[in-house]
Design a protein around this motif. Structure first.
Motif, PDB file in Angstrom:
ATOM      1  N   PRO A  67       0.817  -1.214   0.000  1.00  0.00           N
ATOM      2  CA  PRO A  67       0.000   0.000   0.000  1.00  0.00           C
ATOM      3  C   PRO A  67       0.853   1.267   0.000  1.00  0.00           C
ATOM      4  O   PRO A  67       2.064   1.197   0.228  1.00  0.00           O
ATOM      5  CB  PRO A  67      -0.782  -0.105   1.317  1.00  0.00           C
ATOM      6  CG  PRO A  67      -0.620  -1.500   1.807  1.00  0.00           C
ATOM      7  CD  PRO A  67       0.671  -1.998   1.232  1.00  0.00           C
ATOM      8  N   HIS A 136      -7.932   6.268  -1.906  1.00  0.00           N
ATOM      9  CA  HIS A 136      -7.826   5.353  -3.048  1.00  0.00           C
ATOM     10  C   HIS A 136      -8.252   6.025  -4.347  1.00  0.00           C
ATOM     11  O   HIS A 136      -8.902   7.078  -4.328  1.00  0.00           O
ATOM     12  CB  HIS A 136      -8.650   4.079  -2.804  1.00  0.00           C
ATOM     13  CG  HIS A 136     -10.133   4.284  -2.699  1.00  0.00           C
ATOM     14  ND1 HIS A 136     -10.953   4.375  -3.800  1.00  0.00           N
ATOM     15  CD2 HIS A 136     -10.956   4.398  -1.616  1.00  0.00           C
ATOM     16  CE1 HIS A 136     -12.216   4.524  -3.403  1.00  0.00           C
ATOM     17  NE2 HIS A 136     -12.252   4.556  -2.079  1.00  0.00           N
ATOM     18  N   THR A 149      -9.716   0.854  -8.578  1.00  0.00           N
ATOM     19  CA  THR A 149      -9.326   0.118  -7.363  1.00  0.00           C
ATOM     20  C   THR A 149      -8.693  -1.243  -7.668  1.00  0.00           C
ATOM     21  O   THR A 149      -8.275  -1.933  -6.759  1.00  0.00           O
ATOM     22  CB  THR A 149     -10.535  -0.075  -6.427  1.00  0.00           C
ATOM     23  OG1 THR A 149     -11.613  -0.656  -7.162  1.00  0.00           O
ATOM     24  CG2 THR A 149     -10.986   1.242  -5.822  1.00  0.00           C
ATOM     25  N   TYR A 150      -8.608  -1.619  -8.958  1.00  0.00           N
ATOM     26  CA  TYR A 150      -7.853  -2.835  -9.291  1.00  0.00           C
ATOM     27  C   TYR A 150      -6.351  -2.601  -9.127  1.00  0.00           C
ATOM     28  O   TYR A 150      -5.580  -3.541  -9.031  1.00  0.00           O
ATOM     29  CB  TYR A 150      -8.122  -3.263 -10.738  1.00  0.00           C
ATOM     30  CG  TYR A 150      -9.550  -3.675 -11.021  1.00  0.00           C
ATOM     31  CD1 TYR A 150     -10.046  -4.892 -10.540  1.00  0.00           C
ATOM     32  CD2 TYR A 150     -10.397  -2.869 -11.763  1.00  0.00           C
ATOM     33  CE1 TYR A 150     -11.354  -5.283 -10.805  1.00  0.00           C
ATOM     34  CE2 TYR A 150     -11.709  -3.246 -12.027  1.00  0.00           C
ATOM     35  CZ  TYR A 150     -12.181  -4.447 -11.547  1.00  0.00           C
ATOM     36  OH  TYR A 150     -13.472  -4.823 -11.806  1.00  0.00           O
ATOM     37  N   HIS A 177      -5.643  -6.982  -0.534  1.00  0.00           N
ATOM     38  CA  HIS A 177      -5.857  -6.635  -1.946  1.00  0.00           C
ATOM     39  C   HIS A 177      -5.584  -7.866  -2.807  1.00  0.00           C
ATOM     40  O   HIS A 177      -4.743  -8.685  -2.461  1.00  0.00           O
ATOM     41  CB  HIS A 177      -4.918  -5.485  -2.352  1.00  0.00           C
ATOM     42  CG  HIS A 177      -5.266  -4.878  -3.679  1.00  0.00           C
ATOM     43  ND1 HIS A 177      -6.327  -4.030  -3.849  1.00  0.00           N
ATOM     44  CD2 HIS A 177      -4.686  -5.008  -4.907  1.00  0.00           C
ATOM     45  CE1 HIS A 177      -6.394  -3.651  -5.115  1.00  0.00           C
ATOM     46  NE2 HIS A 177      -5.410  -4.236  -5.779  1.00  0.00           N
ATOM     47  N   GLU A 178      -6.285  -7.935  -3.933  1.00  0.00           N
ATOM     48  CA  GLU A 178      -6.128  -9.059  -4.850  1.00  0.00           C
ATOM     49  C   GLU A 178      -5.503  -8.581  -6.156  1.00  0.00           C
ATOM     50  O   GLU A 178      -5.651  -7.419  -6.527  1.00  0.00           O
ATOM     51  CB  GLU A 178      -7.475  -9.731  -5.158  1.00  0.00           C
ATOM     52  CG  GLU A 178      -8.188 -10.302  -3.940  1.00  0.00           C
ATOM     53  CD  GLU A 178      -8.903  -9.240  -3.103  1.00  0.00           C
ATOM     54  OE1 GLU A 178      -9.048  -8.090  -3.582  1.00  0.00           O
ATOM     55  OE2 GLU A 178      -9.290  -9.548  -1.963  1.00  0.00           O
ATOM     56  N   TRP A 179      -4.849  -9.509  -6.859  1.00  0.00           N
ATOM     57  CA  TRP A 179      -4.109  -9.156  -8.074  1.00  0.00           C
ATOM     58  C   TRP A 179      -4.419 -10.137  -9.196  1.00  0.00           C
ATOM     59  O   TRP A 179      -4.895 -11.227  -8.962  1.00  0.00           O
ATOM     60  CB  TRP A 179      -2.594  -9.179  -7.804  1.00  0.00           C
ATOM     61  CG  TRP A 179      -2.199  -8.274  -6.681  1.00  0.00           C
ATOM     62  CD1 TRP A 179      -1.953  -8.645  -5.385  1.00  0.00           C
ATOM     63  CD2 TRP A 179      -2.019  -6.858  -6.728  1.00  0.00           C
ATOM     64  NE1 TRP A 179      -1.625  -7.549  -4.642  1.00  0.00           N
ATOM     65  CE2 TRP A 179      -1.652  -6.431  -5.430  1.00  0.00           C
ATOM     66  CE3 TRP A 179      -2.122  -5.900  -7.747  1.00  0.00           C
ATOM     67  CZ2 TRP A 179      -1.397  -5.093  -5.127  1.00  0.00           C
ATOM     68  CZ3 TRP A 179      -1.856  -4.570  -7.443  1.00  0.00           C
ATOM     69  CH2 TRP A 179      -1.502  -4.179  -6.152  1.00  0.00           C
ATOM     70  N   ASN A 250     -10.147  -3.590   3.943  1.00  0.00           N
ATOM     71  CA  ASN A 250     -10.343  -4.366   2.726  1.00  0.00           C
ATOM     72  C   ASN A 250     -10.215  -3.419   1.536  1.00  0.00           C
ATOM     73  O   ASN A 250     -11.150  -2.698   1.198  1.00  0.00           O
ATOM     74  CB  ASN A 250     -11.714  -5.056   2.731  1.00  0.00           C
ATOM     75  CG  ASN A 250     -11.930  -5.887   1.461  1.00  0.00           C
ATOM     76  OD1 ASN A 250     -11.108  -5.860   0.549  1.00  0.00           O
ATOM     77  ND2 ASN A 250     -13.044  -6.609   1.408  1.00  0.00           N
ATOM     78  N   ALA A 251      -9.033  -3.413   0.930  1.00  0.00           N
ATOM     79  CA  ALA A 251      -8.756  -2.522  -0.200  1.00  0.00           C
ATOM     80  C   ALA A 251      -8.945  -3.247  -1.532  1.00  0.00           C
ATOM     81  O   ALA A 251      -8.264  -2.972  -2.510  1.00  0.00           O
ATOM     82  CB  ALA A 251      -7.348  -1.950  -0.085  1.00  0.00           C
ATOM     83  N   SER A 252      -9.868  -4.169  -1.552  1.00  0.00           N
ATOM     84  CA  SER A 252     -10.165  -4.920  -2.772  1.00  0.00           C
ATOM     85  C   SER A 252     -10.960  -4.068  -3.752  1.00  0.00           C
ATOM     86  O   SER A 252     -11.680  -3.152  -3.353  1.00  0.00           O
ATOM     87  CB  SER A 252     -10.980  -6.157  -2.407  1.00  0.00           C
ATOM     88  OG  SER A 252     -11.320  -6.868  -3.579  1.00  0.00           O
ATOM     89  N   THR A 289     -15.845  -4.883   0.627  1.00  0.00           N
ATOM     90  CA  THR A 289     -14.941  -3.962  -0.058  1.00  0.00           C
ATOM     91  C   THR A 289     -15.028  -2.578   0.582  1.00  0.00           C
ATOM     92  O   THR A 289     -16.135  -2.063   0.764  1.00  0.00           O
ATOM     93  CB  THR A 289     -15.334  -3.886  -1.541  1.00  0.00           C
ATOM     94  OG1 THR A 289     -15.222  -5.185  -2.083  1.00  0.00           O
ATOM     95  CG2 THR A 289     -14.447  -2.951  -2.315  1.00  0.00           C
TER      96      THR A 289
END
Ligand SMILES: [Cu+2]
Length: 480
Positions: A67, A136, A149-150, A177-179, A250-252, A289
């Motif tokens: 982050p 964000h 947000t991706y 976070h997801e990638w 949750n920064a997804s 989220t």
């Protein structure tokens, strides 16, 4: 970005600044020098994130890290913010959970000032209210899963209260976070309860033969906490007997998640940065989220543990972090937690609330996109229309929002620039739980009151990026 009671050095000037500075949106080329140092500088630019061994993500982030830096501000003390954009697209930097004027809130719909491509934006921001907030990107991504947000454009903002109880030995900030997102037709649904099953069956029975099937959903290859897959980053180091205050975010872009720490319970003290009336011990955290949870954990089960998601596949793909007691060695342990439904009202109190001045029903609907296309989302039967007049609200009036989810998807809905008080959760009255995001599970209903003390455009939307992009937005205009 783990821990630190001390304020970051870039904030040292914050207290010295007067409140007299007005909004100064220079929006000039980056070579034009800003006058005087800023309290917070965010530089939007390309960044490489080593999420696991031999696994690097190329994305866009703040100040070269994902982050971004932990931003500590002081409640009510104005801070000068410098935003630089080293990318080719204009960006919006949204101060999530903060009550700031619309022009610096960072949302195009609210006519906020953009950070121009290869440009600069400077303004002053007075942090309110105290607690765990975040920053964000707020651009629309639509079908481009490398935007908004991706990306890695997110970071904690912690607004220190004027007086801090500080009943803890260590403070840890963890953002998930997801990638590597991909389109999928698979729906990630929780097991429905009896009511949800009945509603799904009724909806299915009402389908016409030419109704389209569900459109694209988003899946991910990799899952991280603070930019690292489970086992790759530094562990959270603790000592027996410590009280550790965890700040979870949750920064997804699209996922609602759960987290557990085997052998330990979370004492939830704040939701979305706001202290709850009744702190509760829970085994599993649930974060839609954009939601935040502050929880104190008493460290009294020495060992090496996995703090992670109960979803086995996602934990294998990285969603977790090791918690290591001093002097303990060995493979980190995971024990599957008990299943228990998450209930916001458990943290609330029973108190009769004043009647609202006005009630605003918000019915959420879905129009299936069909194979190979995107679903569209509606509020009261309409997808977002930028040409439509915003709905007028009046300052100081108490509004009751009735969120009515008529879809089988979960929706983490967010109101900008305000917090709302939950007044009814799934038919149970409650009070005192202040939030800026609340998750509407499939076919569920939640009511929340808010009174706006600030005029201007105020966006309401689903924080699931794909839902927001395809219509799940509504604009309010608060007038005096
Ligand atoms: Cu949604």
């Amino acid at each position: 970005m783990e821990s630190s009671h001390s304020r970051r050095s870039f904030l040292s000037g914050a207290a010295a600044l007067g409140a007299g500075l007005l909004l100064d949106a220079c929006q000039r080329a980056p070579e034009t020098p800003a006058e005087g140092p800023a309290d917070v500088t965010l530089r939007i630019g390309p960044v490489l994130v080593d999420i696991a061994k031999d696994h690097t993500i190329s994305t866009v982030g703040y100040n070269g890290s994902v982050p971004g830096p932990l931003i500590r501000l002081r409640q009510g003390v104005p801070a000068t913010i410098d935003l630089f954009n080293d990318t080719d697209i204009p960006e919006f930097v949204h101060w999530h959970g903060l009550s700031v004027p619309a022009n610096i809130d960072g949302a195009e719909e609210e006519k906020s000032l953009p950070v121009p491509a290869h440009g600069h934006l400077r303004y002053q921001l007075t942090p309110q209210p105290a607690g765990a907030r975040w920053v964000h990107s707020h651009v629309m991504a639509m079908s481009d899963v490398n935007r908004g947000t991706y990306t890695g454009q997110f970071g904690f903002v912690y607004v220190e209260p004027k007086s801090n109880p500080g009943q803890y030995d260590q403070e840890i900030f963890l953002a998930t976070h997801e990638w590597e997102p991909f389109y999928t037709t698979a729906e990630m649904e929780e097991e429905p309860d009896a009511e949800q099953r009945a509603r799904m069956a009724a909806q299915k029975a009402a389908q016409k033969p030419d109704d389209k099937p569900n459109g694209w959903e988003i899946g991910y290859q990799k899952f991280t906490i603070n930019g690292k897959c489970l086992g790759f980053g530094e562990p959270v180091r603790v000592k027996p007997g410590q009280r550790v205050l965890f700040h979870f975010l949750n920064a997804s872009a699209t996922e609602n998640i759960q987290l557990a720490l085997p052998g330990h319970m979370f004492q939830i003290v704040a939701l979305d940065g706001n202290p709850v009336p009744h702190p509760q011990l829970v085994e599993v955290l649930e974060l839609g989220t954009a939601e935040r949870i502050d929880a104190v954990v008493e460290m009294k089960t020495p060992g090496v543990w996995i703090l992670g998601t109960p979803m086995d596949d996602d934990r294998r793909d990285g969603m977790g972090i090791v918690v290591e007691y001093a002097g303990q060695k060995g493979q980190p342990r995971w024990i599957k937690p008990q299943k228990k439904p998450w209930d916001y009202a458990a943290f609330g109190e029973t108190r009769t609330l004043p009647a609202p001045d006005e009630t605003i029903p918000l019915v959420f609907g879905k129009i299936n996109g069909g194979t190979g296309a995107f679903n569209h989302w509606t509020i009261n039967g309409k997808s977002y229309d930028e040409k439509a007049e915003p709905r007028v609200l009046h300052m100081g009036k108490r509004y009751r929002l009735i969120f009515d989810n008529q879809t089988d998807d979960a929706h983490p809905v967010h109101l900008h620039r305000n917090s709302f008080e939950l007044t009814n959760v799934h038919g149970n009255p409650t009070a005192g739980v202040l939030k800026d995001v609340v998750v509407l599970k499939g076919f569920k209903k939640i009511e929340a009151d808010f009174t706006s003390s600030m005029e201007g455009l105020t966006l309401f939307h689903c924080h699931q990026q794909l839902h927001m992009d395809y219509g799940f937005k509504l604009l309010f205009n608060v007038v005096s």
